[in-house]
Scaffold this active site. Structure first.
Site, PDB file in Angstrom:
ATOM      1  CG  LEU A 272      47.401  85.897  50.199  1.00 12.26           C
ATOM      2  CD1 LEU A 272      48.531  84.945  49.380  1.00 12.26           C
ATOM      3  CD2 LEU A 272      46.906  85.578  51.041  1.00 12.26           C
TER       4      LEU A 272
ATOM      5  N   GLY B 264      44.676  93.522  48.322  1.00 13.24           N
ATOM      6  CA  GLY B 264      44.009  92.811  47.006  1.00 13.24           C
ATOM      7  C   GLY B 264      43.513  91.111  46.852  1.00 13.24           C
ATOM      8  CG  HIS B 265      46.781  88.365  46.843  1.00 10.26           C
ATOM      9  ND1 HIS B 265      47.515  89.359  46.929  1.00 10.26           N
ATOM     10  CD2 HIS B 265      46.506  88.024  45.544  1.00 10.26           C
ATOM     11  CE1 HIS B 265      48.501  88.998  45.937  1.00 10.26           C
ATOM     12  NE2 HIS B 265      48.182  88.017  45.063  1.00 10.26           N
TER      13      HIS B 265
ATOM     14  CD  GLN C 153      51.770  81.907  36.002  1.00  5.94           C
ATOM     15  OE1 GLN C 153      51.499  81.076  36.772  1.00  5.94           O
ATOM     16  NE2 GLN C 153      51.361  82.978  35.848  1.00  5.94           N
TER      17      GLN C 153
ATOM     18  N   GLY D  90      41.463  88.244  39.969  1.00  8.12           N
ATOM     19  CA  GLY D  90      41.535  89.956  39.944  1.00  8.12           C
ATOM     20  C   GLY D  90      41.837  90.261  38.563  1.00  8.12           C
TER      21      GLY D  90
END
Length: 332
Positions: free
Chosen positions: A29, A32-33, A60, A147
């Site tokens: 983190l 932004g988080h 992913q 985001g």
């Protein structure tokens, strides 16, 4: 104090009176988080609950990508989440999310998932949507926040929620940047000082495209106000008003090629960065319709609507993405 939970049963056993807001992360983190968590706290309110998920999703990561070296910093993540206002950090092990091993049935991202990031990282978006669907079921939120830096991911999640009737609200939160413009990313820590200087070209290219877009839109607005711009330019030339005539000609020529001009301004910055040491290796630069991530072509001179200018590139061994939203032809 923030509680760390490992199983969905523990999360479901919690009592809550208000809305549950969920922020999904793969850990590592950063600010932004934290911005996502603070926004979630504001949405949930004092009576609601904010849950931050920390799960490095193996689906992913493609062959040769950085699954093994992806940072795992749970203790630091919990501190950041707590300071930003989270009530719970849900950090399940892999067998909690995928109890039968890799799932045989997965969410397909469809054609949108094959473009841009999907073209560069085949199967990435199928894995992303599958884990988001799983975590939505496991956390049972009223609202989930993501985001806008991962614009294609956000668009696909919104499409999945709409197409498959998930009962959850999806909120996009603007990209958070360093003072020098670099978009915050967990992968930024991989950059050496010299690589980081080169990486600034991503945001600089987007800002150059945005500035060109603003200039084009200003001229477009003036062209609407003075529809006979070309005739006006010729008249001004006839009476010797050369500077005003040149301005009028610029207005007359501004509307066609707006998309091409934006793309060209950004490309110029990226081409210069390709000659730096270390060089920037461009994956793609694209101007797309955010509803389906199809390219807005240079021939769409009269394109009206929302757009996303997106870029992906590699600096050293680190692959970075960034984007900026644009609006073409705002209503007069």
């Amino acid at each position: 104090m923030t509680t760390t939970l490992r199983t969905a049963a523990e999360l479901h056993a919690r009592t809550r009176a208000g809305r549950r807001a969920v922020v999904m992360t793969m850990g590592a983190l950063h600010e932004g988080h934290a911005t996502l968590v603070r926004t979630a706290r504001a949405i949930a309110g004092p009576d609601g609950e904010v849950v931050v998920t920390v799960f490095v999703n193996p689906l992913q990561f493609g062959q040769g990508e950085d699954l093994d070296r992806y940072p795992r910093t749970l203790d630091a993540d919990v501190k950041i989440a707590e300071q930003a206002g989270a009530d719970v950090v849900f950090a399940p092990p892999v067998d909690e999310v995928y109890p039968g091993g890799e799932p045989q049935v997965r969410i397909s991202a469809g054609p949108m998932g094959e473009r841009l990031e999907g073209g560069s990282r085949p199967g990435h978006f199928d894995g992303m949507l599958t884990v988001v669907a799983k975590l939505l079921h496991l956390t049972r939120p009223d609202v989930a926040l993501f985001g806008q830096k991962d614009a294609q991911q956000l668009a696909l999640i919104r499409r999945m929620v709409r197409d498959l009737n998930f009962g959850v609200e999806i909120v996009g939160v603007p990209t958070v940047r360093e003072e020098d413009g670099l978009a915050l990313s967990s992968r930024n820590r991989y950059l050496s000082p010299k690589e980081r200087r080169t990486a600034l070209a991503l945001s600089q290219a987007l800002f150059a495209g945005s500035d060109r877009h603003a200039a084009q839109e200003a001229l477009r607005a003036r062209a609407r106000e003075v529809p006979a711009t070309r005739a006006r330019a010729e008249a001004l030339s006839a009476i010797g008003e050369s500077r005003a005539a040149a301005d009028a000609h610029a207005v007359a020529k501004a509307v066609p090629g707006a998309a091409a001009a934006v793309r060209a301004a950004a490309r110029l910055v990226l081409d210069e960065a390709a000659r730096l040491d270390p060089p920037l290796e461009l994956d793609y630069l694209a101007l797309v319709d955010p509803s389906d991530f199809t390219e807005i072509t240079d021939h769409e001179d009269e394109y009206i609507g929302e757009a996303v200018l997106a870029v992906a590139a590699r600096v050293g061994t680190t692959r970075l993405i960034d984007n900026i939203p644009l609006t073409f032809g705002a209503a007069s």
